[in-house]
Design a protein around this motif. Structure first.
Motif, mmCIF file in Angstrom:
data_model
loop_
_atom_site.group_PDB
_atom_site.id
_atom_site.type_symbol
_atom_site.label_atom_id
_atom_site.label_comp_id
_atom_site.label_asym_id
_atom_site.label_seq_id
_atom_site.Cartn_x
_atom_site.Cartn_y
_atom_site.Cartn_z
ATOM 1 N N GLN A 213 0.851 -1.184 0.000
ATOM 2 C CA GLN A 213 0.000 0.000 0.000
ATOM 3 C C GLN A 213 0.886 1.232 0.000
ATOM 4 O O GLN A 213 1.946 1.251 0.619
ATOM 5 C CB GLN A 213 -0.933 0.012 1.213
ATOM 6 C CG GLN A 213 -1.891 -1.166 1.247
ATOM 7 C CD GLN A 213 -2.900 -1.043 2.369
ATOM 8 O OE1 GLN A 213 -3.355 0.041 2.704
ATOM 9 N NE2 GLN A 213 -3.245 -2.170 2.968
ATOM 10 N N LEU A 214 0.432 2.286 -0.680
ATOM 11 C CA LEU A 214 1.229 3.500 -0.799
ATOM 12 C C LEU A 214 1.053 4.402 0.415
ATOM 13 O O LEU A 214 -0.066 4.617 0.880
ATOM 14 C CB LEU A 214 0.827 4.278 -2.046
ATOM 15 C CG LEU A 214 1.387 3.788 -3.384
ATOM 16 C CD1 LEU A 214 0.785 4.605 -4.519
ATOM 17 C CD2 LEU A 214 2.899 3.898 -3.403
ATOM 18 N N PRO A 215 2.149 4.977 0.932
ATOM 19 C CA PRO A 215 2.025 5.994 1.985
ATOM 20 C C PRO A 215 1.336 7.239 1.426
ATOM 21 O O PRO A 215 1.423 7.529 0.231
ATOM 22 C CB PRO A 215 3.484 6.298 2.370
ATOM 23 C CG PRO A 215 4.289 5.170 1.815
ATOM 24 C CD PRO A 215 3.550 4.676 0.619
ATOM 25 N N THR A 216 0.673 7.977 2.284
ATOM 26 C CA THR A 216 0.007 9.208 1.845
ATOM 27 C C THR A 216 0.986 10.365 1.721
ATOM 28 O O THR A 216 0.780 11.265 0.914
ATOM 29 C CB THR A 216 -1.106 9.588 2.832
ATOM 30 O OG1 THR A 216 -0.543 9.718 4.148
ATOM 31 C CG2 THR A 216 -2.194 8.529 2.861
ATOM 32 N N ASP A 217 2.042 10.359 2.515
ATOM 33 C CA ASP A 217 3.012 11.445 2.500
ATOM 34 C C ASP A 217 3.930 11.316 1.282
ATOM 35 O O ASP A 217 4.491 10.247 1.039
ATOM 36 C CB ASP A 217 3.849 11.418 3.784
ATOM 37 C CG ASP A 217 4.828 12.564 3.850
ATOM 38 O OD1 ASP A 217 5.981 12.378 3.410
ATOM 39 O OD2 ASP A 217 4.453 13.642 4.342
ATOM 40 N N PRO A 218 4.125 12.394 0.498
ATOM 41 C CA PRO A 218 4.961 12.300 -0.704
ATOM 42 C C PRO A 218 6.419 11.955 -0.403
ATOM 43 O O PRO A 218 7.071 11.263 -1.196
ATOM 44 C CB PRO A 218 4.836 13.693 -1.335
ATOM 45 C CG PRO A 218 4.296 14.578 -0.268
ATOM 46 C CD PRO A 218 3.481 13.706 0.621
ATOM 47 N N ASN A 219 6.965 12.440 0.720
ATOM 48 C CA ASN A 219 8.337 12.082 1.087
ATOM 49 C C ASN A 219 8.465 10.588 1.343
ATOM 50 O O ASN A 219 9.474 9.963 0.983
ATOM 51 C CB ASN A 219 8.772 12.869 2.326
ATOM 52 C CG ASN A 219 8.883 14.351 2.069
ATOM 53 O OD1 ASN A 219 9.529 14.787 1.119
ATOM 54 N ND2 ASN A 219 8.237 15.151 2.903
ATOM 55 N N CYS A 220 7.441 10.009 1.970
ATOM 56 C CA CYS A 220 7.464 8.569 2.255
ATOM 57 C C CYS A 220 7.263 7.753 0.983
ATOM 58 O O CYS A 220 7.817 6.658 0.854
ATOM 59 C CB CYS A 220 6.394 8.224 3.291
ATOM 60 S SG CYS A 220 6.727 8.914 4.929
ATOM 61 N N ARG A 221 6.491 8.280 0.035
ATOM 62 C CA ARG A 221 6.345 7.581 -1.249
ATOM 63 C C ARG A 221 7.685 7.527 -1.977
ATOM 64 O O ARG A 221 8.051 6.518 -2.572
ATOM 65 C CB ARG A 221 5.290 8.261 -2.124
ATOM 66 C CG ARG A 221 3.852 7.985 -1.706
ATOM 67 C CD ARG A 221 2.880 8.266 -2.842
ATOM 68 N NE ARG A 221 2.906 9.665 -3.247
ATOM 69 C CZ ARG A 221 2.160 10.624 -2.697
ATOM 70 N NH1 ARG A 221 1.349 10.326 -1.704
ATOM 71 N NH2 ARG A 221 2.231 11.855 -3.122
ATOM 72 N N LYS A 222 8.418 8.650 -1.914
ATOM 73 C CA LYS A 222 9.744 8.666 -2.537
ATOM 74 C C LYS A 222 10.667 7.665 -1.853
ATOM 75 O O LYS A 222 11.409 6.930 -2.515
ATOM 76 C CB LYS A 222 10.337 10.070 -2.458
ATOM 77 C CG LYS A 222 11.731 10.173 -3.073
ATOM 78 C CD LYS A 222 12.278 11.593 -2.975
ATOM 79 C CE LYS A 222 13.685 11.669 -3.579
ATOM 80 N NZ LYS A 222 14.255 13.034 -3.490
ATOM 81 N N ALA A 223 10.627 7.618 -0.514
ATOM 82 C CA ALA A 223 11.475 6.679 0.237
ATOM 83 C C ALA A 223 11.104 5.236 -0.081
ATOM 84 O O ALA A 223 11.983 4.370 -0.209
ATOM 85 C CB ALA A 223 11.355 6.949 1.737
ATOM 86 N N LEU A 224 9.817 4.947 -0.195
ATOM 87 C CA LEU A 224 9.361 3.601 -0.559
ATOM 88 C C LEU A 224 9.899 3.217 -1.934
ATOM 89 O O LEU A 224 10.434 2.115 -2.122
ATOM 90 C CB LEU A 224 7.833 3.545 -0.562
ATOM 91 C CG LEU A 224 7.198 2.248 -1.055
ATOM 92 C CD1 LEU A 224 7.407 1.134 -0.042
ATOM 93 C CD2 LEU A 224 5.711 2.436 -1.340
ATOM 94 N N CYS A 225 9.775 4.124 -2.881
ATOM 95 C CA CYS A 225 10.258 3.889 -4.237
ATOM 96 C C CYS A 225 11.769 3.657 -4.232
ATOM 97 O O CYS A 225 12.275 2.756 -4.909
ATOM 98 C CB CYS A 225 9.894 5.090 -5.106
ATOM 99 S SG CYS A 225 10.315 4.919 -6.837
ATOM 100 N N TYR A 226 12.479 4.446 -3.443
ATOM 101 C CA TYR A 226 13.934 4.308 -3.360
ATOM 102 C C TYR A 226 14.318 2.948 -2.773
ATOM 103 O O TYR A 226 15.250 2.293 -3.246
ATOM 104 C CB TYR A 226 14.499 5.437 -2.513
ATOM 105 C CG TYR A 226 16.003 5.414 -2.356
ATOM 106 C CD1 TYR A 226 16.840 5.285 -3.463
ATOM 107 C CD2 TYR A 226 16.588 5.532 -1.101
ATOM 108 C CE1 TYR A 226 18.214 5.264 -3.321
ATOM 109 C CE2 TYR A 226 17.962 5.516 -0.949
ATOM 110 C CZ TYR A 226 18.775 5.380 -2.068
ATOM 111 O OH TYR A 226 20.138 5.358 -1.921
ATOM 112 N N GLY A 227 13.599 2.510 -1.746
ATOM 113 C CA GLY A 227 13.878 1.197 -1.154
ATOM 114 C C GLY A 227 13.676 0.069 -2.149
ATOM 115 O O GLY A 227 14.462 -0.888 -2.206
ATOM 116 N N MET A 228 12.604 0.167 -2.956
ATOM 117 C CA MET A 228 12.359 -0.850 -3.975
ATOM 118 C C MET A 228 13.528 -0.940 -4.959
ATOM 119 O O MET A 228 13.979 -2.036 -5.311
ATOM 120 C CB MET A 228 11.080 -0.514 -4.750
ATOM 121 C CG MET A 228 9.799 -0.579 -3.956
ATOM 122 S SD MET A 228 8.422 -0.007 -4.988
ATOM 123 C CE MET A 228 7.049 -0.218 -3.850
#
Length: 316
Positions: free
Chosen positions: A13-28
């Protein structure tokens, strides 16, 4: 469905915060099969994660993402999914977006992408989705990340030790050309799953552990039938989880004296029957009285939010 697949379902599931979405994408991407100016490829057997990765990469990095699925003719289910970013220009844009240089060979984790609240959790979630697995706790306690480069494995181990309270650093071994960062302690695994956002998986692991401990304890004390052992173990496990939730979110001191005393007694004596609990209270009560108080404790716990590792973790 495997326990690991259930965990990944909960994490997709995607985080709502844009900074956390970027961090999630970076981790992937950072823990993908390859992440360089020559190749960016994520390979997974989890189709839900593959579609999430393709979607978030395209949205976050503004690139065209190629998603391919290999199907087995016998089972007609996905055997593997490949998420790939093609083209030197596109890969260069992604590297720049996350603060990496084209000349890096065995890149490290760029912590500039993890500075905002909740970003470390989102990053590690992406890493687990990309290269992590956890074994069914009924068999053993084992969670691992399979990492391509040694320095990346060292960075991951360091980050895990910082965000989760552990007695020792996560271990690293080499296996078939990869570096495996792994945890063996059940509490550390449960804490990490909670931190990543898999609260249901964490609670399931905790309950399995409690059932195991209670089963062993009861077996040492008596020769009760297996059905009775499981009934007592399951009930006590649920009660102990409820007590832990109350302690973390409310504090036992906010309960009435009689409920607080029973919470402490039950938590310290998981093998006691209802009758024994009643007999060991400062003011002894009947078995039905103990059962009534335990129902009140469970009702209080159910009204509280799920356990979370940090209050600033993103809303998934």
């Amino acid at each position: 469905m495997s326990f690991s697949a259930e965990i990944k379902n909960e994490l997709c599931q995607l985080p709502t915060d844009p900074n956390c979405r970027k961090a999630l994408c970076y981790g992937m991407l950072r823990f993908a099969r390859s992440f360089s100016d020559r190749s960016m490829v994520i390979v997974t057997e989890h189709p839900g994660f593959a579609h999430l990765a393709a979607s978030v990469l395209a949205e976050e990095c503004g690139v065209v993402v190629d998603l391919q699925t290999k199907i087995t003719h016998r089972k007609q289910t996905p055997e593997s999914c490949t998420v790939q970013i093609e083209g030197d220009d596109q890969r260069g844009r992604v590297l720049h977006h996350f603060g990496h240089d084209r000349t890096e060979v065995h890149g490290r984790i760029n912590r500039e992408n993890l500075q905002k609240p909740g970003c470390a959790s989102a990053f590690l979630r992406g890493a687990f989705l990309a290269c992590g697995t956890v074994i069914n706790p009924e068999k053993e306690y084992h969670l691992e990340f399979s990492v391509v480069h040694m320095h990346l494995a060292e960075d991951l181990s360091q980050l895990l030790s910082e965000v989760i309270e552990m007695h020792t650093m996560p271990a690293i071994i080499q296996r078939k050309g990869s570096y495996v960062v792994y945890l063996k302690e059940s509490e550390a695994i449960a804490d990490l799953l909670t931190y990543l956002g898999a609260q249901n998986g964490s609670l399931e692991l905790m309950q399995v552990k409690m059932v195991k401990e209670l089963r062993n304890d009861v077996n040492r004390r008596s020769n009760c039938e297996t059905a009775n052992i499981m009934k007592t173990a399951n009930a006590a496990a649920v009660q102990r989880i409820a007590i832990e939730r109350i302690q973390k979110h409310l504090g036992l001191e906010h309960l009435s004296p009689e409920l607080r005393e029973l919470c402490v007694l039950r938590y310290e004596n998981p093998g006691m029957s209802l009758r024994e609990l009643g007999e060991n209270l400062s003011e002894p009560i009947s078995r039905s009285g103990v059962n009534h108080r335990l129902r009140r404790i469970l009702e209080i716990a159910e009204a509280l939010p799920p356990l979370e590792a940090e209050s600033d973790s993103p809303d998934d």
